[in-house]
Design a protein around this motif. Sequence first.
Motif, short mmCIF file in Angstrom:
data_model
loop_
_atom_site.label_atom_id
_atom_site.label_comp_id
_atom_site.label_asym_id
_atom_site.label_seq_id
_atom_site.Cartn_x
_atom_site.Cartn_y
_atom_site.Cartn_z
N GLU A 149 -7.19 4.82 2.96
CA GLU A 149 -6.35 5.52 2.60
C GLU A 149 -4.88 5.21 3.53
OE1 GLU A 149 -4.64 10.35 2.46
OE2 GLU A 149 -6.64 9.67 3.13
N THR A 150 -5.15 4.61 4.43
CA THR A 150 -3.94 3.99 5.43
C THR A 150 -3.62 2.89 4.68
OG1 THR A 150 -5.36 2.66 6.78
CG2 THR A 150 -4.96 5.05 7.32
N ASN A 151 -3.89 2.50 3.44
CA ASN A 151 -3.27 1.48 2.76
C ASN A 151 -1.98 1.72 2.12
OD1 ASN A 151 -6.26 -0.44 1.60
ND2 ASN A 151 -5.35 -0.34 3.45
N GLU A 152 -1.87 3.23 2.08
CA GLU A 152 -0.96 3.76 1.49
C GLU A 152 0.27 4.04 2.19
OE1 GLU A 152 -0.57 4.92 -1.55
OE2 GLU A 152 -2.48 5.11 -2.44
N GLY A 153 1.64 3.61 1.76
CA GLY A 153 2.72 3.49 2.52
C GLY A 153 3.08 5.12 3.10
N SER A 154 2.93 5.88 2.22
CA SER A 154 3.25 7.31 2.61
C SER A 154 2.49 7.73 3.79
CB SER A 154 2.90 8.25 1.51
OG SER A 154 1.55 8.28 0.96
N VAL A 155 1.41 7.24 4.12
CA VAL A 155 0.55 7.61 5.48
C VAL A 155 1.51 7.27 6.64
CG1 VAL A 155 -1.15 6.97 7.04
CG2 VAL A 155 -1.56 7.45 4.47
N TRP A 156 2.14 5.98 6.72
CA TRP A 156 3.01 5.52 7.63
C TRP A 156 4.38 6.15 7.66
CZ3 TRP A 156 -0.13 4.06 11.08
CH2 TRP A 156 -1.36 3.36 10.58
N GLU A 157 4.91 6.55 6.79
CA GLU A 157 6.32 7.35 6.63
C GLU A 157 6.05 8.86 7.37
OE1 GLU A 157 7.68 7.62 2.63
OE2 GLU A 157 7.42 5.68 2.03
N ALA A 158 4.87 9.39 7.02
CA ALA A 158 4.60 10.73 7.56
C ALA A 158 4.16 10.63 9.06
CB ALA A 158 3.10 11.39 7.02
N ALA A 159 3.70 9.37 9.50
CA ALA A 159 3.24 8.99 10.73
C ALA A 159 4.61 8.91 11.65
CB ALA A 159 2.59 7.92 11.08
N MET A 160 5.59 8.17 11.19
CA MET A 160 6.82 7.98 11.78
C MET A 160 7.47 9.34 11.94
SD MET A 160 8.94 4.72 10.24
CE MET A 160 8.48 5.12 8.48
N LEU A 161 7.70 10.02 10.95
CA LEU A 161 8.41 11.32 10.97
C LEU A 161 7.51 12.31 11.86
CD1 LEU A 161 10.54 13.24 9.98
CD2 LEU A 161 9.06 13.75 8.32
#
Length: 270
Positions: A149-161
């Motif tokens: 699932e961490t292939n999804e960019g939204s995971v890292w957008e959420a992580a940054m926030l």
Amino acid sequence: MKYPEIAAFAKFMRQKMLDISYQSGTSTHLGGALSMAEVMATLYGKVLRFDKNNPRWEDRDRFILSKGHGVLGFYPALLAAGIISEEKFATFQTNGSDLIAHPVMNLDLGIESSNGSLGHGISMAVGIATAAKRKNVAFKTYTLVGDGETNEGSVWEAAMLAAHLQLDNLTVIVDYNRHQNDGAGKDILLIDNMAERFSAFGWHAIEVDGHNIEEIVVAFEETVFNRPKVIVAHTTKGKGVSFMENDNSWHHNRLTKNNYELAIGELNVE
């Protein structure tokens, strides 16, 4: 053995996963559910604050299954925790059931979110944790994501926030079994150094053996201030059933009578 009650919780969950998967006669994402058992048993057997008789209790901790297809590793935890009944659990994937192949939000059943498309649950968890901070309420938010699932960019957008907002009331668990729908993670999109990646985004990262309950408990209990926490749980897809372990065909395979009996036989060997 330390925490024998959690080990028994996880074994009960695996038994129920196999039983209901066989009874349903459908593909149930069994391999990725089996890899979650110890993490989910620890969450629902020790970590989460909830009232099984009042699933809408406002001060309850929130759990979001971001890895929605792993729902077979979720419903048995709700059953073992006394949040849903045996009768409700037995309706899994039957016509009109509330318990289908992905979670559908139903607070009365302890299901906080609807998840199917990957990458959404962690974003929702960030929003819930942010709301708790702004309202100055004490509940914590937890979410479990798959490593694929961490292939999804939204995971890292959420992580940054989450790091930017210093959400120390948020814990993410990565089910790091190194497999996903289409095969081994290394053959699809490199997913090595998961803990380092989260650390680079400003998270407090802890790596554990995802089947070692004592390590999992220590990781959950570690206090972190001013940043979110991620527990990278190194797990085995299909854990607990030898012919399923690290065999990615069990992402979708169905249980026949023969392999169901073999699996149950292995599970019951002390």
